[in-house]
Design a protein around this motif. Structure first.
Motif, PDB file in Angstrom:
ATOM      1  N   ILE A   1      11.208   5.921 -12.382  1.00  0.00           N
ATOM      2  CA  ILE A   1      11.561   5.052 -11.256  1.00  0.00           C
ATOM      3  C   ILE A   1      10.950   3.671 -11.433  1.00  0.00           C
ATOM      4  O   ILE A   1      11.630   2.651 -11.355  1.00  0.00           O
ATOM      5  N   LEU A   2       9.655   3.648 -11.699  1.00  0.00           N
ATOM      6  CA  LEU A   2       8.967   2.363 -11.804  1.00  0.00           C
ATOM      7  C   LEU A   2       9.509   1.522 -12.949  1.00  0.00           C
ATOM      8  O   LEU A   2       9.671   0.310 -12.832  1.00  0.00           O
ATOM      9  N   ASN A   3       9.816   2.171 -14.054  1.00  0.00           N
ATOM     10  CA  ASN A   3      10.318   1.418 -15.205  1.00  0.00           C
ATOM     11  C   ASN A   3      11.692   0.818 -14.943  1.00  0.00           C
ATOM     12  O   ASN A   3      12.100  -0.121 -15.613  1.00  0.00           O
ATOM     13  N   SER A   4      12.425   1.371 -13.982  1.00  0.00           N
ATOM     14  CA  SER A   4      13.769   0.860 -13.710  1.00  0.00           C
ATOM     15  C   SER A   4      13.795  -0.200 -12.606  1.00  0.00           C
ATOM     16  O   SER A   4      14.827  -0.779 -12.327  1.00  0.00           O
ATOM     17  N   VAL A   5      12.646  -0.439 -11.989  1.00  0.00           N
ATOM     18  CA  VAL A   5      12.613  -1.388 -10.871  1.00  0.00           C
ATOM     19  C   VAL A   5      12.716  -2.831 -11.345  1.00  0.00           C
ATOM     20  O   VAL A   5      12.039  -3.240 -12.275  1.00  0.00           O
ATOM     21  N   GLN A   6      13.609  -3.582 -10.708  1.00  0.00           N
ATOM     22  CA  GLN A   6      13.671  -5.038 -10.877  1.00  0.00           C
ATOM     23  C   GLN A   6      13.553  -5.622  -9.476  1.00  0.00           C
ATOM     24  O   GLN A   6      14.512  -5.665  -8.738  1.00  0.00           O
ATOM     25  N   PHE A   7      12.401  -6.065  -9.099  1.00  0.00           N
ATOM     26  CA  PHE A   7      12.167  -6.426  -7.712  1.00  0.00           C
ATOM     27  C   PHE A   7      12.876  -7.696  -7.258  1.00  0.00           C
ATOM     28  O   PHE A   7      13.038  -7.920  -6.082  1.00  0.00           O
TER      29      PHE A   7
ATOM     30  N   LEU B   1      17.906   5.047  -8.188  1.00  0.00           N
ATOM     31  CA  LEU B   1      16.725   5.854  -8.520  1.00  0.00           C
ATOM     32  C   LEU B   1      15.420   5.093  -8.350  1.00  0.00           C
ATOM     33  O   LEU B   1      14.442   5.616  -7.838  1.00  0.00           O
ATOM     34  N   PHE B   2      15.455   3.855  -8.735  1.00  0.00           N
ATOM     35  CA  PHE B   2      14.213   3.084  -8.722  1.00  0.00           C
ATOM     36  C   PHE B   2      13.653   2.845  -7.327  1.00  0.00           C
ATOM     37  O   PHE B   2      12.517   2.455  -7.167  1.00  0.00           O
ATOM     38  N   LEU B   3      14.491   3.080  -6.307  1.00  0.00           N
ATOM     39  CA  LEU B   3      14.011   2.804  -4.950  1.00  0.00           C
ATOM     40  C   LEU B   3      13.749   4.046  -4.115  1.00  0.00           C
ATOM     41  O   LEU B   3      13.427   3.937  -2.949  1.00  0.00           O
ATOM     42  N   ILE B   4      13.880   5.198  -4.718  1.00  0.00           N
ATOM     43  CA  ILE B   4      13.774   6.428  -3.939  1.00  0.00           C
ATOM     44  C   ILE B   4      12.511   6.480  -3.095  1.00  0.00           C
ATOM     45  O   ILE B   4      12.530   6.810  -1.931  1.00  0.00           O
ATOM     46  N   PHE B   5      11.408   6.150  -3.697  1.00  0.00           N
ATOM     47  CA  PHE B   5      10.138   6.314  -2.987  1.00  0.00           C
ATOM     48  C   PHE B   5       9.557   4.992  -2.499  1.00  0.00           C
ATOM     49  O   PHE B   5       8.436   4.928  -2.052  1.00  0.00           O
TER      50      PHE B   5
ATOM     51  N   GLU C   1       6.420  15.222 -11.735  1.00  0.00           N
ATOM     52  CA  GLU C   1       6.425  14.141 -10.753  1.00  0.00           C
ATOM     53  C   GLU C   1       6.042  12.814 -11.388  1.00  0.00           C
ATOM     54  O   GLU C   1       6.645  11.780 -11.122  1.00  0.00           O
ATOM     55  N   ARG C   2       5.033  12.850 -12.220  1.00  0.00           N
ATOM     56  CA  ARG C   2       4.587  11.606 -12.845  1.00  0.00           C
ATOM     57  C   ARG C   2       5.647  11.054 -13.795  1.00  0.00           C
ATOM     58  O   ARG C   2       5.835   9.837 -13.900  1.00  0.00           O
ATOM     59  N   GLU C   3       6.352  11.948 -14.471  1.00  0.00           N
ATOM     60  CA  GLU C   3       7.429  11.488 -15.355  1.00  0.00           C
ATOM     61  C   GLU C   3       8.534  10.817 -14.538  1.00  0.00           C
ATOM     62  O   GLU C   3       9.076   9.784 -14.931  1.00  0.00           O
ATOM     63  N   LEU C   4       8.866  11.431 -13.382  1.00  0.00           N
ATOM     64  CA  LEU C   4       9.889  10.837 -12.523  1.00  0.00           C
ATOM     65  C   LEU C   4       9.390   9.502 -11.958  1.00  0.00           C
ATOM     66  O   LEU C   4      10.133   8.517 -11.902  1.00  0.00           O
ATOM     67  N   ASP C   5       8.143   9.474 -11.542  1.00  0.00           N
ATOM     68  CA  ASP C   5       7.571   8.229 -11.025  1.00  0.00           C
ATOM     69  C   ASP C   5       7.650   7.115 -12.065  1.00  0.00           C
ATOM     70  O   ASP C   5       7.996   5.970 -11.759  1.00  0.00           O
TER      71      ASP C   5
ATOM     72  N   THR D   1       0.845  -1.203   0.000  1.00  0.00           N
ATOM     73  CA  THR D   1       0.000   0.000   0.000  1.00  0.00           C
ATOM     74  C   THR D   1       0.876   1.247   0.000  1.00  0.00           C
ATOM     75  O   THR D   1       0.657   2.180  -0.788  1.00  0.00           O
ATOM     76  N   ALA D   2       1.869   1.271   0.882  1.00  0.00           N
ATOM     77  CA  ALA D   2       2.739   2.444   0.980  1.00  0.00           C
ATOM     78  C   ALA D   2       3.542   2.656  -0.300  1.00  0.00           C
ATOM     79  O   ALA D   2       3.715   3.789  -0.764  1.00  0.00           O
ATOM     80  N   PHE D   3       4.006   1.568  -0.878  1.00  0.00           N
ATOM     81  CA  PHE D   3       4.717   1.657  -2.150  1.00  0.00           C
ATOM     82  C   PHE D   3       3.829   2.302  -3.212  1.00  0.00           C
ATOM     83  O   PHE D   3       4.233   3.235  -3.909  1.00  0.00           O
ATOM     84  N   SER D   4       2.608   1.841  -3.304  1.00  0.00           N
ATOM     85  CA  SER D   4       1.692   2.323  -4.344  1.00  0.00           C
ATOM     86  C   SER D   4       1.298   3.779  -4.125  1.00  0.00           C
ATOM     87  O   SER D   4       1.221   4.555  -5.083  1.00  0.00           O
ATOM     88  N   VAL D   5       1.059   4.146  -2.877  1.00  0.00           N
ATOM     89  CA  VAL D   5       0.593   5.503  -2.619  1.00  0.00           C
ATOM     90  C   VAL D   5       1.663   6.536  -2.957  1.00  0.00           C
ATOM     91  O   VAL D   5       1.359   7.693  -3.282  1.00  0.00           O
ATOM     92  N   GLN D   6       2.920   6.122  -2.935  1.00  0.00           N
ATOM     93  CA  GLN D   6       3.992   7.043  -3.316  1.00  0.00           C
ATOM     94  C   GLN D   6       3.921   7.441  -4.782  1.00  0.00           C
ATOM     95  O   GLN D   6       4.473   8.460  -5.184  1.00  0.00           O
ATOM     96  N   PHE D   7       3.236   6.628  -5.571  1.00  0.00           N
ATOM     97  CA  PHE D   7       3.174   6.899  -7.001  1.00  0.00           C
ATOM     98  C   PHE D   7       1.804   7.366  -7.467  1.00  0.00           C
ATOM     99  O   PHE D   7       1.696   8.088  -8.443  1.00  0.00           O
ATOM    100  N   ILE D   8       0.762   6.953  -6.775  1.00  0.00           N
ATOM    101  CA  ILE D   8      -0.571   7.335  -7.254  1.00  0.00           C
ATOM    102  C   ILE D   8      -1.257   8.334  -6.326  1.00  0.00           C
ATOM    103  O   ILE D   8      -2.339   8.824  -6.636  1.00  0.00           O
TER     104      ILE D   8
END
Length: 199
Positions: free
Chosen positions: A113-119, A189-193, A106-110, A35-42
């Motif tokens: 970040i999201l596009n660079s994430v490899q969980f 970068l992908f983990l900032i938020f 902000e949305r562009e940065l989000d 939830t916290a992960f998602s709210v940082q982006f939406i």
């Protein structure tokens, strides 16, 4: 293998076999994080909670495909990432017509970040510490605006009123915060938020 790892491994095996108690354990462990992960982006807590519940439902339905205990976290974050990207794309279209420059940035940065994430390669704990330190190093007013916006999910107008500054000043502080964090954490970068919201 320590006792905790052994305990969770046993729960994972039970979860794979359809044990709802085991599923509840992982739900309790990860729901707040997703939830916290998602709210940082939406920027919408209720929507983020719905998204997290959807992620767990999908996890339960796909439990036989999860191959390791670490796969649970990867599965949930990957699902949330995909849904967040879809929402950001949708909101970008709306922003275009509202001419909200900061929101677009902000949305562009989000999205970046999201596009660079490899969980599947995350080392959450160490990076969380690094991100917390970077936020602590922001100039005081910039840090205050950033925290209110990102962690308290307040709108720019609310922040401006609380801090008795102009809307332009809030936007300037957020732009400054994003620029500093992007530079300082460029390797992560992908983990900032993501990580700061895990506890």
């Amino acid at each position: 293998m320590n006792i905790n790892n052994s305990f969770e491994l046993n729960l994972f095996e039970s979860f794979k076999e359809g044990d709802e108690t085991a599923f509840t354990y992982f739900y309790d462990k990860y729901f707040r994080r997703i939830t916290a992960f998602s709210v940082q982006f939406i920027y919408d807590k209720e929507e983020a909670e719905n998204l997290a519940q959807e992620a767990f439902l999908h996890l339960w339905q796909s439990r036989e495909t999860v191959e390791s205990i670490n796969g649970i976290q990867s599965f949930l974050y990957t699902y949330a990432k995909s849904k967040c990207l879809n929402m950001i794309r949708h909101n970008k279209v709306k922003d275009k017509f509202k001419s909200e420059v900061l929101n677009q940035k902000e949305r562009e940065l989000d999205m970046e970040i999201l596009n660079s994430v490899q969980f599947d390669t995350l080392e959450l704990t160490e990076l969380e510490r690094l991100i917390q330190e970077s936020i602590s190093d922001l100039p005081p007013k910039t840090r205050e605006v950033f925290i209110k916006k990102r962690f308290e999910n307040k709108k720019n107008a609310e922040i401006a009123e609380e801090m008795q500054v102009s809307l332009k000043a809030v936007e300037a502080h957020m732009t400054k915060a994003l620029k500093i964090l992007k530079t300082k954490l460029s390797d992560y970068l992908f983990l900032i938020f993501i990580l700061i919201c895990n506890n």
